[in-house]
Design an enzyme around this catalytic site. Structure first.
Site, mmCIF file in Angstrom:
data_model
loop_
_atom_site.group_PDB
_atom_site.id
_atom_site.type_symbol
_atom_site.label_atom_id
_atom_site.label_comp_id
_atom_site.label_asym_id
_atom_site.label_seq_id
_atom_site.Cartn_x
_atom_site.Cartn_y
_atom_site.Cartn_z
ATOM 1 N N GLU A 143 33.277 48.878 31.114
ATOM 2 C CA GLU A 143 33.532 47.688 30.298
ATOM 3 C C GLU A 143 32.260 46.909 30.019
ATOM 4 O OE1 GLU A 143 36.212 44.661 31.835
ATOM 5 O OE2 GLU A 143 36.084 43.567 29.950
ATOM 6 N N THR B 105 39.040 39.680 36.224
ATOM 7 C CA THR B 105 37.895 38.768 36.371
ATOM 8 C C THR B 105 38.330 37.304 36.416
ATOM 9 O OG1 THR B 105 36.337 40.298 35.375
ATOM 10 C CG2 THR B 105 35.755 37.971 35.266
ATOM 11 N N ASP C 192 40.803 49.826 31.520
ATOM 12 C CA ASP C 192 41.896 49.113 32.200
ATOM 13 C C ASP C 192 42.960 50.090 32.713
ATOM 14 O OD1 ASP C 192 40.933 46.489 31.411
ATOM 15 O OD2 ASP C 192 41.730 46.898 29.411
ATOM 16 N N ASP D 254 35.950 50.176 35.440
ATOM 17 C CA ASP D 254 36.075 48.729 35.269
ATOM 18 C C ASP D 254 35.656 48.116 36.607
ATOM 19 O OD1 ASP D 254 36.681 46.127 34.695
ATOM 20 O OD2 ASP D 254 38.592 46.603 33.712
ATOM 21 N N ILE E 276 35.370 45.012 37.742
ATOM 22 C CA ILE E 276 36.378 44.056 38.230
ATOM 23 C C ILE E 276 37.482 44.008 37.181
ATOM 24 C CG2 ILE E 276 36.926 41.704 38.978
ATOM 25 C CD1 ILE E 276 33.969 41.177 39.472
ATOM 26 N N ASP E 277 38.655 44.462 37.522
ATOM 27 C CA ASP E 277 39.799 44.268 36.635
ATOM 28 C C ASP E 277 40.569 43.079 37.197
ATOM 29 O OD1 ASP E 277 41.352 45.161 34.305
ATOM 30 O OD2 ASP E 277 42.929 45.353 35.794
HETATM 31 P P1 2AM Z 1 39.456 42.248 32.867
HETATM 32 O O1 2AM Z 1 39.779 41.327 33.944
HETATM 33 O O2 2AM Z 1 38.683 43.459 33.296
HETATM 34 O O3 2AM Z 1 38.792 41.596 31.693
HETATM 35 C C1 2AM Z 1 44.943 40.802 32.137
HETATM 36 O O4 2AM Z 1 46.030 40.607 31.285
HETATM 37 C C2 2AM Z 1 44.293 42.122 31.814
HETATM 38 O O5 2AM Z 1 43.713 42.085 30.505
HETATM 39 C C3 2AM Z 1 43.183 42.476 32.753
HETATM 40 O O6 2AM Z 1 43.312 43.835 33.059
HETATM 41 C C4 2AM Z 1 41.934 42.154 31.964
HETATM 42 O O7 2AM Z 1 40.812 42.925 32.319
HETATM 43 C C5 2AM Z 1 42.359 42.489 30.579
HETATM 44 N N1 2AM Z 1 41.568 41.772 29.575
HETATM 45 C C6 2AM Z 1 40.890 40.641 29.750
HETATM 46 N N2 2AM Z 1 40.249 40.249 28.638
HETATM 47 C C7 2AM Z 1 40.550 41.145 27.717
HETATM 48 C C8 2AM Z 1 40.212 41.285 26.333
HETATM 49 N N3 2AM Z 1 39.405 40.432 25.709
HETATM 50 N N4 2AM Z 1 40.705 42.312 25.673
HETATM 51 C C9 2AM Z 1 41.505 43.188 26.310
HETATM 52 N N5 2AM Z 1 41.860 43.113 27.599
HETATM 53 C C10 2AM Z 1 41.395 42.107 28.311
HETATM 54 CA CA CA Z 2 39.857 45.273 32.678
HETATM 55 CA CA CA Z 3 36.591 44.051 33.890
HETATM 56 CA CA CA Z 4 36.763 41.613 30.891
#
Ligand code: 2AM
Ligand code: CA
Ligand code: CA
Ligand code: CA
Length: 280
Positions: free
Chosen positions: A73, A105, A228, A100, A102-103
């Protein structure tokens, strides 16, 4: 058949060891974040821990498998998902690691203990190893194509609920407020009266691991990216569940709108989602 061992290095062992080291690092930085930057909006965050952890994961994978491609990512342009074309090219690679760091964040930034490291290995576009590691509960979810999935030494199995009325399901609120959020709201309105209840923990990869482990009956979310869902999709499949797009089409790494269930409630959930979207 696909060689899982190259020389003395098992793909799965490298994925597990890397996720373990990355997760320990992420956990150690909880509450000590220096900079939170916005990507596309105030809901789309990245910290130096996301970037540092991705570098750590990339370096460990490259040490063991220098010829393998890596898609992560934070290695993609700020705020962007990998373009469909770039992803289509990358999934042609013989071996592609999809990571990823940190999924979840947003949870990490707020100290809400629901986030994970997600690491998958795809062979010509098909995920063959998937690892999701939750450092807070020290739970390492591991799946190998055709060989099942496990957590802490126990095989994982999806749950047995056959009726929506007995199902606990999860979703994610989209960051994209234009198309995906209104659609998701309509779906939640439709489903909340049909299922036992709905959760939204904020980590797609961990939600998928929970479907695999039978802690959730199902999960759906719009607008996700390959990093994800790569590892989590294999966890669900290898635990006896079903993963498709939200219209029921077969899962691929290019799918954005994902539904994963225990299999029993899959059709019923898709028909509720379809009804919600027809009404909206
Ligand atoms: P992340 O924490 O790695 O960004 C939460 O609903 C989920 O959506 C998490 O898995 C998060 O991943 C992801 N997510 C966050 N921002 C996003 C974005 N801009 N577009 C798509 N997915 C996103
Ligand atoms: Ca993610
Ligand atoms: Ca992430
Ligand atoms: Ca992200």
């Amino acid at each position: 058949s696909i060689p899982y061992i190259v020389g003395s290095k098992s793909f799965t062992a490298v994925a597990v060891n890397t996720a373990s080291k990355a997760g320990e690092w992420v956990k150690s930085r909880l509450g000590a974040i220096q900079n939170v930057n916005l990507k596309t909006s105030t809901s789309d965050l990245v910290t130096e821990v996301d970037k540092g952890t991705e570098t750590l994961i990339r370096n460990l994978i490259k040490t063991h498998f220098p010829t393998h491609a890596i898609l992560g990512e934070e290695g993609v342009g700020a705020g962007s998902t990998a373009s469909a074309k770039a992803l289509q090219e990358m999934i042609q690679e013989e071996y592609l690691w999809i990571i990823d760091p940190i999924d979840g964040t947003t949870n990490f930034v707020h100290g809400f203990p629901f986030f994970c490291v997600s690491i998958a290995l795809a062979h010509r576009g098909e995920v063959i190893v998937g690892v999701v590691y939750d450092p807070m509960l020290d739970e390492m979810f591991v799946a190998e194509k055709g060989k099942g999935a496990y957590v802490k030494g126990h095989t994982t199995h999806v749950s047995g609920e056959k009726e929506l009325s007995h199902a606990l399901v999860a979703t994610g609120f989209p960051v994209d407020h234009t198309v995906n959020l209104p659609r998701n709201m309509a779906e939640i309105s439709q489903l909340v009266a049909k299922v036992r209840n709905i959760r939204s923990g904020g980590s797609a990869a961990l939600h998928l691991a929970y479907v695999a482990a039978g802690r959730l009956s199902g999960f759906w979310e719009h607008g996700l990216s390959a990093w994800d869902i790569a590892a989590g999709s294999l966890l669900v499949q290898e635990s006896g569940g079903v993963v498709t797009d939200t219209e029921g089409k077969p899962f691929t790494l290019a799918v954005r709108n994902v539904i994963a269930t225990n299999g029993h409630i899959h059709k019923a959930m898709i028909s509720e989602l379809t009804e919600a979207n027809a009404a909206g």
